[in-house]
Design an enzyme around this catalytic site. Sequence first.
Site, PDB file in Angstrom:
ATOM      1  N   GLU A 132       2.043  -0.145  -4.800  1.00  0.00           N
ATOM      2  CA  GLU A 132       1.031   0.831  -5.211  1.00  0.00           C
ATOM      3  C   GLU A 132       1.712   2.188  -5.267  1.00  0.00           C
ATOM      4  O   GLU A 132       2.147   2.715  -4.236  1.00  0.00           O
ATOM      5  CB  GLU A 132      -0.135   0.890  -4.215  1.00  0.00           C
ATOM      6  CG  GLU A 132      -1.217   1.839  -4.714  1.00  0.00           C
ATOM      7  CD  GLU A 132      -2.107   2.434  -3.625  1.00  0.00           C
ATOM      8  OE1 GLU A 132      -3.218   2.851  -3.956  1.00  0.00           O
ATOM      9  OE2 GLU A 132      -1.666   2.518  -2.459  1.00  0.00           O
ATOM     10  N   ASP A 146       0.824  -1.201   0.000  1.00  0.00           N
ATOM     11  CA  ASP A 146       0.000   0.000   0.000  1.00  0.00           C
ATOM     12  C   ASP A 146       0.869   1.266   0.000  1.00  0.00           C
ATOM     13  O   ASP A 146       1.877   1.334   0.715  1.00  0.00           O
ATOM     14  CB  ASP A 146      -0.864  -0.028   1.272  1.00  0.00           C
ATOM     15  CG  ASP A 146      -2.012   0.943   1.231  1.00  0.00           C
ATOM     16  OD1 ASP A 146      -2.850   0.837   0.338  1.00  0.00           O
ATOM     17  OD2 ASP A 146      -2.068   1.820   2.131  1.00  0.00           O
TER      18      ASP A 146
HETATM   19  C1  GLC Z   1      -4.318   2.938  -0.682  1.00  0.00           C
HETATM   20  C2  GLC Z   1      -5.527   2.056  -0.719  1.00  0.00           C
HETATM   21  C3  GLC Z   1      -6.726   2.855  -0.346  1.00  0.00           C
HETATM   22  C4  GLC Z   1      -6.539   3.393   1.052  1.00  0.00           C
HETATM   23  C5  GLC Z   1      -5.232   4.150   1.167  1.00  0.00           C
HETATM   24  C6  GLC Z   1      -4.863   4.379   2.591  1.00  0.00           C
HETATM   25  O1  GLC Z   1      -4.359   3.937  -1.636  1.00  0.00           O
HETATM   26  O2  GLC Z   1      -5.627   1.453  -1.979  1.00  0.00           O
HETATM   27  O3  GLC Z   1      -7.911   2.116  -0.429  1.00  0.00           O
HETATM   28  O4  GLC Z   1      -7.594   4.234   1.418  1.00  0.00           O
HETATM   29  O5  GLC Z   1      -4.165   3.456   0.595  1.00  0.00           O
HETATM   30  O6  GLC Z   1      -4.447   3.180   3.163  1.00  0.00           O
END
Ligand code: GLC
Length: 529
Positions: A264, A201
């Site tokens: 991500e 994440d």
């Molecule tokens: C990432 C996740 C999202 C979440 C954020 C904070 O972007 O994909 O769903 O709200 O992180 O953890």
Amino acid sequence: MSELAWWQRAVIYQVYPRSFQDENGDGIGDLAGITARLHYLRALGADALWISPVYPSPMVDFGYDVADYCAIAPMFGTLDDFDRLVTHAHELGLKVLLDFVPNHSSDKHPWFTESRSSRDNPKRDWYLWRDPAPDGGPPNNWLSRMGGSAWEWDRLTGQYYYHAFLREQPDLNWRNADVRTAMDCVMRFWLDRGVDGFRVDVLWLLIKDALFRDNPPNPQFKAGEPDHHRQLQTYTEDQPEVHDIVRSMRATLDEYGERVLIGEIYLPVPQLVSYYGPNGDGANMPFNFQLISAPWNATEIARIVSEYDHALPLHAWPNWVLGNHDNPRVASRIGVRQARVAAMLLLTLRGTPTLYYGDEIGMTDGTIPPDRVQDPAELRQPGIGQGRDPERTPMQWDGSPNAGFSSGVPWLPISGGDGINVVDQDSKPSSMLMFYRRLLALRGSEPALVEGAIERVVSSGSVLTYERHLGDHRFFIALNMAGADAQVEVPQGTLVLSTTGCHEGERIEGPSLLLAGDEGIVIRASKPA
Ligand code: GLC
């Protein structure tokens, strides 16, 4: 077969666990539900599933606020259920990827409870605590991605703590060696249980400026955008020190053999590809979200595909993503007809594709009545279209009122739509699901579509064309990204797949053919060029 790692050949399928399959009737999906549906994923042609967070959590951000990194939330099941899922998946030849959320914990995590208990607690430095500015306000101008200041005042100890997202999601201090060690243990806990990798994440946010300097204003800011777009994220994202952390995560995974580290990362391509690491020792795949954000036309997509291919370092393996739990669904973004074209694009480009659950049946964004809104992104910044509930509605397994998802009241309403469910589409040759299965089967049986080079990426009017080739095997792909018919030059060969299902298996003589509006085709070229 080639030297490629499994994750280079794989098609990844994202499961949003709250919404996939509910076995215990509480209206929220669970691990037993995912296990019960693994055969569906195998039959679809997926090779790996990535499961969004299933850890104990107050669920303020639906699991992205983790209160215990080494356990399973009771609503999703138990560690035994998790082990069963992994065992069964592996028996079916499916890999299992977990969501790892290292940037922030829940404010209910015992680490944070300790950290906030006093200024001299040994865990104080595990989070980002700062004194107020001279006027008593927040230490600097940093903004939260969920609106407002990113600093929360803590009365007990008279300091502020930093949260890039909700105040219930305090950011961990990745400059602290004990935090790094603790998180390394977390990775090992799950790797020891057999997981095949992680989707990490917000990887690009892990480290913040050591001097806590103010972010500069964003001259491009437009009214109606999320609050934090008012600033350039100069000091809060993509800091040089982050790469060191990525490298050490990767080193841990490498100790376990062929595992995968996916990051991500929402950054422009030149910065994005730096996350592969200078020697290929960074993330195996920094997620490439360009197909989500790009304007949907042949010119733009041709540009993106070529630029990305050229920007990739030598050792880097590409990847493409069409949808996820944070963005409107592809069928709603570009329409259900173009969603088939998009699927053909995703699954014939060079690189590992990630599918989002339900896109394979053409699910569209749900309509969420105001009194059923769940997502904090909508609740805290209403009216600017940041709400993510619409793309998180339950998987539609059949045409019954709860879509075969749950015997209880689903946590989000069913999005619905005539025939948009697995049972109906399973028996219908022209359905989206059958199209996806044929597309995945073609990709799975043709090494040229997996490991072949991508060449001659060209846009002409509304049509995007490109070729994939490996040895003597050459495929030509033509995608009409608009609704009007278009003439396109094609090689001689056999039409092996069309988004419309028409003319499949037919001989193509060339030199051109008429592509219907919203049609995509794959031709197996008879002669190498
Ligand atoms: C990432 C996740 C999202 C979440 C954020 C904070 O972007 O994909 O769903 O709200 O992180 O953890």
